[in-house]
Enzyme design. Structure first.
Site, mmCIF file in Angstrom:
data_model
loop_
_atom_site.group_PDB
_atom_site.id
_atom_site.type_symbol
_atom_site.label_atom_id
_atom_site.label_comp_id
_atom_site.label_asym_id
_atom_site.label_seq_id
_atom_site.Cartn_x
_atom_site.Cartn_y
_atom_site.Cartn_z
ATOM 1 N N ASN A 163 58.739 69.225 38.317
ATOM 2 C CA ASN A 163 58.954 69.233 36.892
ATOM 3 C C ASN A 163 57.892 68.305 36.184
ATOM 4 O O ASN A 163 57.964 67.786 35.068
ATOM 5 C CB ASN A 163 60.135 68.487 36.680
ATOM 6 C CG ASN A 163 60.300 67.100 37.427
ATOM 7 O OD1 ASN A 163 59.083 66.747 38.005
ATOM 8 N ND2 ASN A 163 61.319 66.582 37.444
ATOM 9 N N HIS A 169 56.561 65.426 37.106
ATOM 10 C CA HIS A 169 56.522 63.918 37.390
ATOM 11 C C HIS A 169 55.393 63.498 38.109
ATOM 12 O O HIS A 169 54.796 64.103 39.158
ATOM 13 C CB HIS A 169 57.815 63.226 38.196
ATOM 14 C CG HIS A 169 58.107 63.708 39.561
ATOM 15 N ND1 HIS A 169 59.475 64.222 40.145
ATOM 16 C CD2 HIS A 169 57.237 63.522 40.459
ATOM 17 C CE1 HIS A 169 59.273 63.982 41.259
ATOM 18 N NE2 HIS A 169 58.017 63.863 41.533
ATOM 19 N N ASP A 180 55.427 54.599 45.258
ATOM 20 C CA ASP A 180 56.842 54.445 44.899
ATOM 21 C C ASP A 180 57.788 54.144 46.400
ATOM 22 O O ASP A 180 57.061 54.437 47.571
ATOM 23 C CB ASP A 180 57.387 55.791 44.297
ATOM 24 C CG ASP A 180 56.827 56.996 44.729
ATOM 25 O OD1 ASP A 180 56.197 57.001 45.857
ATOM 26 O OD2 ASP A 180 56.585 57.831 44.145
HETATM 27 C C1 GLP Z 1 57.694 63.000 45.586
HETATM 28 C C2 GLP Z 1 56.826 61.919 45.229
HETATM 29 C C3 GLP Z 1 55.690 62.190 44.301
HETATM 30 C C4 GLP Z 1 54.890 63.336 44.687
HETATM 31 C C5 GLP Z 1 55.976 64.556 44.486
HETATM 32 C C6 GLP Z 1 55.621 65.821 44.999
HETATM 33 O O1 GLP Z 1 59.069 63.143 44.521
HETATM 34 N N1 GLP Z 1 57.511 60.663 44.697
HETATM 35 O O2 GLP Z 1 54.839 61.034 44.176
HETATM 36 O O3 GLP Z 1 53.770 63.676 44.306
HETATM 37 O O4 GLP Z 1 57.299 64.283 45.080
HETATM 38 O O5 GLP Z 1 55.568 66.103 46.473
HETATM 39 P P1 GLP Z 1 55.059 67.202 47.271
HETATM 40 O O6 GLP Z 1 53.528 66.761 47.473
HETATM 41 O O7 GLP Z 1 55.602 67.188 48.593
HETATM 42 O O8 GLP Z 1 55.144 68.374 46.342
#
Ligand code: GLP
Length: 246
Positions: A143, A145, A75
């Site tokens: 959440n 995602h 992304d």
């Molecule tokens: C972001 C990214 C995701 C990632 C998630 C968790 O929003 N777009 O790809 O997996 O959040 O982030 P983190 O690893 O910093 O907790």
């Protein structure tokens, strides 16, 4: 180490982030040794940082050759240029690509500056051209995602511009000067693309804030409100976590 199997998903609990990073890095290194032209989908965020550090260390010490490898990322924020420090392109260059011998032209992220519909369409073509991917690496949002596919996303979705939820904007504000600076939308590879174009999926979930997502996955039932549960549809998934799994 504790293990649980939920359908085709192997859930592995290890005590430290370092242990998890070593295991996950080894998966990528082993794949490249067996197949130098391996293709990967990689993730940003804090979860994979130590994995990337281990990959870099291995490259420096053992010379693992990334020159034939292709990487597509999950992304990119809409509105950020590749040179913006908060962009995912900047993150990947900084945390991984600049420190291994990958050909930078073989690394791909969606464009954050093209017209979003066009950017999504172009990126879908890029993924189509390079698929199937040998390993797809995912983190998970608080959440549930995956990539930037927020709760309610269809499990067969393709790459699209997605609107970030309040929770996600809140969770990601630590990377920006202020809450108002966090982009409101992103181009994200769709869940359908992740499921159909990955031979293998590895997800890293670290810290207490990810417990709810892991608990939901362990229920073993697909739930549109928890995008992580889409992984139940895939035939080869490993989840590495330090959350409770029993
Ligand atoms: C972001 C990214 C995701 C990632 C998630 C968790 O929003 N777009 O790809 O997996 O959040 O982030 P983190 O690893 O910093 O907790």
């Amino acid at each position: 180490m504790e293990k649980r199997k939920i359908k085709h998903i192997e859930v592995i609990k290890l005590d430290s982030e370092e242990e998890i990073a070593k295991e996950v890095a080894a998966k990528f290194i082993d794949k490249i040794e067996a197949k130098p032209s391996a293709k990967f989908i990689l993730a940003t965020g804090s979860s994979p940082i130590k994995t990337y550090e281990n990959i870099i260390k291995d490259h420096k010490e053992n010379g693992t050759d990334w020159s034939k490898t292709i990487v597509c990322n999950l992304d990119e924020y809409v509105g950020l240029k590749p040179t913006d420090k908060q962009s995912y392109r900047y993150f990947m260059n900084n945390k991984l690509f600049n420190h291994i011998n990958i050909n930078i032209n073989s690394t791909h992220l969606p464009s954050g500056i093209d017209e979003p519909k066009l950017s999504a369409k172009n990126y879908d073509m890029q993924l189509e051209m390079n698929s199937p991917f040998d390993i797809t690496l995912l983190g998970v949002g608080v959440n549930g995602h995956i990539a930037f596919n927020e709760p309610g996303s269809e499990f067969d979705a393709k790459t699209a511009e997605v609107t970030l939820t309040k929770e996600t904007i809140e969770a990601n504000k630590k990377y920006f000067k202020s809450l108002g600076d966090v982009p409101k939308t992103a181009i994200s590879v769709g869940i359908g693309t992740i499921l159909t174009k990955s031979n293998e999926i590895i997800l890293i979930a670290l810290g207490a804030s990810k417990q709810a997502a892991i608990t939901e996955l362990l229920k073993g039932k697909e739930n549109l409100d928890w995008p992580i549960t889409a992984l139940l549809r895939h035939s080869k998934v490993t989840v590495y976590t330090d959350c409770k799994i029993k």
